[in-house]
Write an enzyme that holds these catalytic residues in place. Sequence first.
Site, short mmCIF file in Angstrom:
data_model
loop_
_atom_site.label_atom_id
_atom_site.label_comp_id
_atom_site.label_asym_id
_atom_site.label_seq_id
_atom_site.Cartn_x
_atom_site.Cartn_y
_atom_site.Cartn_z
CG ASP A 13 23.98 19.57 48.34
OD1 ASP A 13 24.17 18.75 47.43
OD2 ASP A 13 23.67 19.25 49.51
CE LYS A 16 29.26 19.57 43.71
NZ LYS A 16 28.55 20.06 44.91
N GLY A 40 24.25 14.54 44.36
CA GLY A 40 22.99 14.80 43.68
C GLY A 40 23.14 16.14 43.00
CG HIS A 41 26.04 17.01 40.77
ND1 HIS A 41 27.26 16.87 40.17
CD2 HIS A 41 26.28 16.96 42.10
CE1 HIS A 41 28.20 16.75 41.10
NE2 HIS A 41 27.63 16.79 42.28
CD GLN A 224 30.72 13.86 47.17
OE1 GLN A 224 31.80 13.55 46.70
NE2 GLN A 224 29.58 13.36 46.74
#
Length: 423
Positions: A13, A16, A40-41, A224
């Site tokens: 988080d 990225k 979750g990007h 990650q």
Amino acid sequence: MAVDLLLGLQWGDEGKGKIVDVLTKNYDVIARFQGGPNAGHTLEFDGIKHVLHTIPSGIFHDSAINLVGNGVVIDPVIFRRELDNLSKFNIDYKSKMLISRKAHLILPTHRLLDAASEASKGKAKIGSTLKGIGPTYMDKTGRNGIRVGDLEMDNWKEKYRALANKHEAMIDFYKADIQYNLAEMETEFFAAIKVLKELTFIDSEEYLFRAQAEGKSILAEGAQGSLLDIDFGTYPYVTSSNTTAAGACTGLGVAPSKIKEVFGIFKAYTTRVGSGPFPTELFDSYGETMGRVGNEFGATTGRPRRCGWLDLVALKYAVRVNGVTQLMMMKGDVLSGFDKLKVCTAYEYKGERISHLPYNIEAENVKPIYTEMKGWDEDLTKLRDPSEFPAALNDYIDFLEKELEVPIKIVSVGPDRTQTIHR
Ligand code: GDP
Ligand code: IMO
Ligand code: MG
């Protein structure tokens, strides 16, 4: 042409998705190399926020091909939902997304196994996103997995049934209190497989060899963060893939000698979601402010992220493991108004001062030693040029560059695309 990598250096988080989106204009191909929908990007532009889980973060640009690499694990059900979201924005994903035949599939029973395994662990649970990541990679390394390429074979459903039956027996073994209706989950799964099959499956390593030979530029997008790496992270509180630079080689078929820039991305403080040690974690008003101002809630699970000061011992470790050539500092804007900032520069470990990451960083072994710095009051979110930086922010950046021995080339001052400052 060389391949560049972009990796998270903390516990995920870091931002990225935002930076891949910003950099996509410089690349022909954006390729995800590991992880799955545990990621979750978040990308923000034109006042809209998008969250991607499996799809690479270059998808909103027409100029780039987005490749889901062999190292990724795909849940067709979540993937389909992501595609539906893209359709709402008229994104022509069929023409600009490719999927590796060697990527493994997350089955409904992998998700159930994840839940059963976590439930059986009680207090020792990993805090998994419960997306079936661990069980899917276990089947991959156990040589039992089902790959995207299998969907092109006639007998894949038999293979599926055999594996799902085995999983059901394993779920029973856990005797966990989980309720499920597998038939319903399978209906959804098979419908999603149909949608997945409308996309282009390729021998992605071959595609990337050719792209390189033709002089195309490739950016590998990590998921990650380094401290969640299966080998180098805070095991067992990690994910099940290599999130570090080497993971891009195995997750795409890119040779180490072809990698050029390694962009390492970190927050100006630290967050972690899920269980596991976190030496600089804060339980006071500073941590509470980071969480509130930084809106620190998981993009996949919505769980509050734990917050703490920047940990340079851990960051230095990640810089080394990845061979980072350029750093990017995110969310400095969140620290505006802090009367002081602390940066952990060493640990007290069993009565000694150490400056490397030891085998065990549980709180009973490790106490952070801090260097205190001045904070800044100025709102950073409107800044667009380094010449506008307050002196205290420059001091913070200079200090980190000196400690980490790598230049900080991007400073991000807000979630939007435009809030990105190149130095
Ligand atoms: P990723 O998993 O590394 O892509 O990061 P996430 O999207 O899970 O989490 C990063 C969060 O911070 C998202 O909500 C972003 O919109 C947001 N974000 C990214 N960069 C910045 C920044 O510089 N400042 C602020 N305030 N938010 C940011
Ligand atoms: P992005 O790409 C933050 C964490 C989970 C849990 C551990 C194992 O958005 O940075 P898993 O679902 O893999 O079994 O969970 O890893 N985790 C993440 N934390 N960001 C992520 O991805 C994460 N993906 C997994 O919270 O502690
Ligand atoms: Mg995330």
